[in-house]
Design an enzyme around this catalytic site. Sequence first.
Site, PDB file in Angstrom:
ATOM      1  N   ASP A   8      18.460  11.512  28.215  1.00 22.17           N
ATOM      2  CA  ASP A   8      18.766  10.679  29.387  1.00 22.17           C
ATOM      3  C   ASP A   8      17.541   9.881  29.839  1.00 22.17           C
ATOM      4  OD1 ASP A   8      21.331  10.530  30.363  1.00 22.17           O
ATOM      5  OD2 ASP A   8      21.200  12.359  31.568  1.00 22.17           O
ATOM      6  N   GLN A  47      24.311  17.121  33.574  1.00 20.47           N
ATOM      7  CA  GLN A  47      25.107  16.129  34.305  1.00 20.47           C
ATOM      8  C   GLN A  47      24.744  16.168  35.800  1.00 20.47           C
ATOM      9  OE1 GLN A  47      27.438  13.922  32.868  1.00 20.47           O
ATOM     10  NE2 GLN A  47      27.364  13.003  34.906  1.00 20.47           N
ATOM     11  N   LYS A  64      31.957  12.155  27.047  1.00 17.57           N
ATOM     12  CA  LYS A  64      30.745  12.300  26.225  1.00 17.57           C
ATOM     13  C   LYS A  64      31.023  13.228  25.040  1.00 17.57           C
ATOM     14  CE  LYS A  64      27.597  11.315  29.991  1.00 17.57           C
ATOM     15  NZ  LYS A  64      26.906  11.817  31.164  1.00 17.57           N
TER      16      LYS A  64
END
Length: 298
Positions: A121, A98, A54
């Site tokens: 997200d 994460q 990422k």
Amino acid sequence: MTAQVIDGKAFAAKLRERVGEFAATFAEKAGRKAGLAVVLVGEDPASQVYVRSKHKATLAANMESFEHRLPADTSEDDLLALVARLNADPAVDGILVQLPLPDHLDEQAVIGAISPDKDVDGFHVTNAGRLAVGQSGFVPCTPLGCMMLLTDRLGDLSGLEAVVIGRSNIVGKPMAQLLLDANATVTIAHSRTKDLPAVVRRADIVVAAVGRAEMVKAEWLKDGATVIDVGINRLPPEPGADKGRLVGDVDYAGAQAVASAITPVPGGVGPMTIAVLLRNTLVAAYRNEGLNLPEDAL
Ligand code: NDP
């Protein structure tokens, strides 16, 4: 029939390129780059790989990447304090924590602490709610990526029968919402579904998000179905090899003879997830600066 391969890798590369171009325009207009903050708690090896890729992809798309690596024994208070700082930081447009978090941390509490307008997200309940009622918000990256592949391939989905196998908050449920918004007739199947093969057989579109290697068989599919395979499963290693092959939730070789199009694993849905994350971050940046991103830009 041999199914066409839906090349998610190529599609994702083009999307990342477009994001990079709009990110450069954003930087000119805003006088700063769009920024994505990624928080990693602990040393889970798979998470480390994801966070590294990422970071690289964010920089390559002309955006700023802020990495925060915290030890596995970080307290919830300390993690929430970091999230609060990132919420308040004008250089940060998107925040991603994460997952999975170590067991002593409450994932819902941490996700709930992220500002919904920086929740790239799309996991915050506010964004899940916005999706459910048809308001604009952030949509989870994997299902949004699947949707892009489907509309690119099929155009208008109105009236098509879609079966989503899996009902997780991050893939199955938002996928079903997106298909419904696109006027498909949607069925969500799960581990308690009776006669899954019969349910799958009526689908023009099958989205498999289960996590079971090659569970969906060719005989379950309707002739000409479009198959999106979200699953990522590692098979046990062949004798002499140290790692097993990666396969999806669909019997790819079998399905190729029945489906009209199918995503491979790897190289299908997987690459879309990061590309959409970058896209969501850029959308957040434009919104945060009150700048206009053309509706059909990305
Ligand atoms: P979850 O484990 O959260 O959900 C799996 C779903 O599958 C559940 O709803 C479960 O039903 C259902 N299920 C399990 N067994 C069966 C069965 N025998 N028949 C029908 N349904 C079944 O997984 P995720 O949604 O997080 O992920 C799904 C897959 O997608 C995984 O392989 C994951 O690695 C992959 N993935 C890939 C991504 C990418 O970037 N390509 C991103 C995210 C995930 P129930 O609810 O009843 O338990």
